[in-house]
Design a protein around this motif. Structure first.
Motif, PDB file in Angstrom:
ATOM      1  N   MET A  17       0.915   3.851  -3.099  1.00 60.91           N
ATOM      2  CA  MET A  17       0.560   5.480  -2.774  1.00 60.91           C
ATOM      3  C   MET A  17       1.618   6.420  -2.977  1.00 60.91           C
ATOM      4  O   MET A  17       1.445   7.331  -3.502  1.00 60.91           O
ATOM      5  CB  MET A  17       0.319   5.584  -1.174  1.00 60.91           C
ATOM      6  N   LEU A  25      -3.598  12.649  -1.449  1.00 61.41           N
ATOM      7  CA  LEU A  25      -2.843  11.405  -1.260  1.00 61.41           C
ATOM      8  C   LEU A  25      -2.106  11.266  -0.215  1.00 61.41           C
ATOM      9  O   LEU A  25      -1.944  10.215   0.377  1.00 61.41           O
ATOM     10  CB  LEU A  25      -2.330  11.136  -2.637  1.00 61.41           C
ATOM     11  N   ARG A  40       1.666   6.769  -6.703  1.00 61.91           N
ATOM     12  CA  ARG A  40       0.518   7.818  -7.161  1.00 61.91           C
ATOM     13  C   ARG A  40       0.749   9.017  -6.810  1.00 61.91           C
ATOM     14  O   ARG A  40       0.391  10.212  -7.392  1.00 61.91           O
ATOM     15  CB  ARG A  40      -0.852   7.283  -6.542  1.00 61.91           C
ATOM     16  N   TYR A  49       0.841  -1.224   0.012  1.00 58.43           N
ATOM     17  CA  TYR A  49      -0.040  -0.225  -0.053  1.00 58.43           C
ATOM     18  C   TYR A  49       0.951   1.292   0.048  1.00 58.43           C
ATOM     19  O   TYR A  49       0.733   2.160  -0.731  1.00 58.43           O
ATOM     20  CB  TYR A  49      -1.026   0.129   1.250  1.00 58.43           C
ATOM     21  N   LYS A  88      -2.306   8.568   2.604  1.00 59.54           N
ATOM     22  CA  LYS A  88      -1.169   7.503   2.854  1.00 59.54           C
ATOM     23  C   LYS A  88      -0.558   7.754   4.415  1.00 59.54           C
ATOM     24  O   LYS A  88      -0.558   6.537   4.911  1.00 59.54           O
ATOM     25  CB  LYS A  88      -0.092   7.760   1.888  1.00 59.54           C
TER      26      LYS A  88
END
Length: 185
Positions: A158, A174, A161, A154, A178
């Motif tokens: 993230m 984001l 991204r 994850y 995160k």
């Protein structure tokens, strides 16, 4: 003056010669109608009519497309996006879209961001904490991952991204998401 009269007579005799020749040049039958520009196109399949059913005078009329060159054909456009089996957007995807939209709207207020993330904590952590959770077909997680592997994956996704986001507000949203999730590891 004698030179100008000579030039005038020469010019008029040349013009007269051209005019007497002109009818034979301009009155010939035209080959323009036999030009390939004015002939119907010949396809391998003479029965196909790419404009069949198209009426340009109908409001909202669109010409049918065959696809190619990065353009989807009409049949491809009717296919659902390959998000989940059956082409439906999953409830989880819709909920995440809703949360990220709300997050973007309140990103300038840290208290609102914290409140929003806390109100959705169980949802955000479900697939990371619950090893038996049903994963989407396009999930970055796999059923055989441990809890710590899921958190690690994850965090990696993230980060990708965040780095790929163009808008500063999106990067911040984001990043907040995160940081919140990773703090629960």
């Amino acid at each position: 003056m004698h030179t100008s009269i000579t030039c005038f007579l020469l010019a008029t005799s040349l013009a007269a010669a051209f005019v007497t020749q002109a009818p034979s040049l301009c009155c010939r039958p035209s080959n323009l109608q036999n030009s390939p520009l004015f002939q119907p196109e010949k396809n391998d399949d003479e029965t196909s009519n790419e404009f069949q059913g198209f009426n340009p005078f109908t409001p909202g009329a669109k010409m049918p497309s065959k696809g190619g060159f990065g353009i989807l054909s009409d049949e491809e456009r009717k296919q659902p996006p390959p998000s989940t089996p059956g082409g439906q957007i999953s409830p989880r995807q819709m909920k995440m879209k809703e949360i990220t939209t709300e997050l973007l709207m309140c990103i300038s207020d840290d208290d609102s961001v914290s409140e929003l993330l806390l109100s959705h904590e169980e949802f955000l952590l479900d697939q990371l904490n619950n090893l038996d959770a049903v994963l989407e077909p396009d999930s970055v997680l796999s059923p055989d991952m441990t809890r710590s592997q899921r958190f690690q994956r994850y965090g990696e996704v993230m980060e990708e991204r965040i780095n790929g986001a163009r808008a500063p507000a999106a990067k911040k949203a984001l990043g907040s998401l995160k940081d919140f999730v990773m703090s629960r590891e």
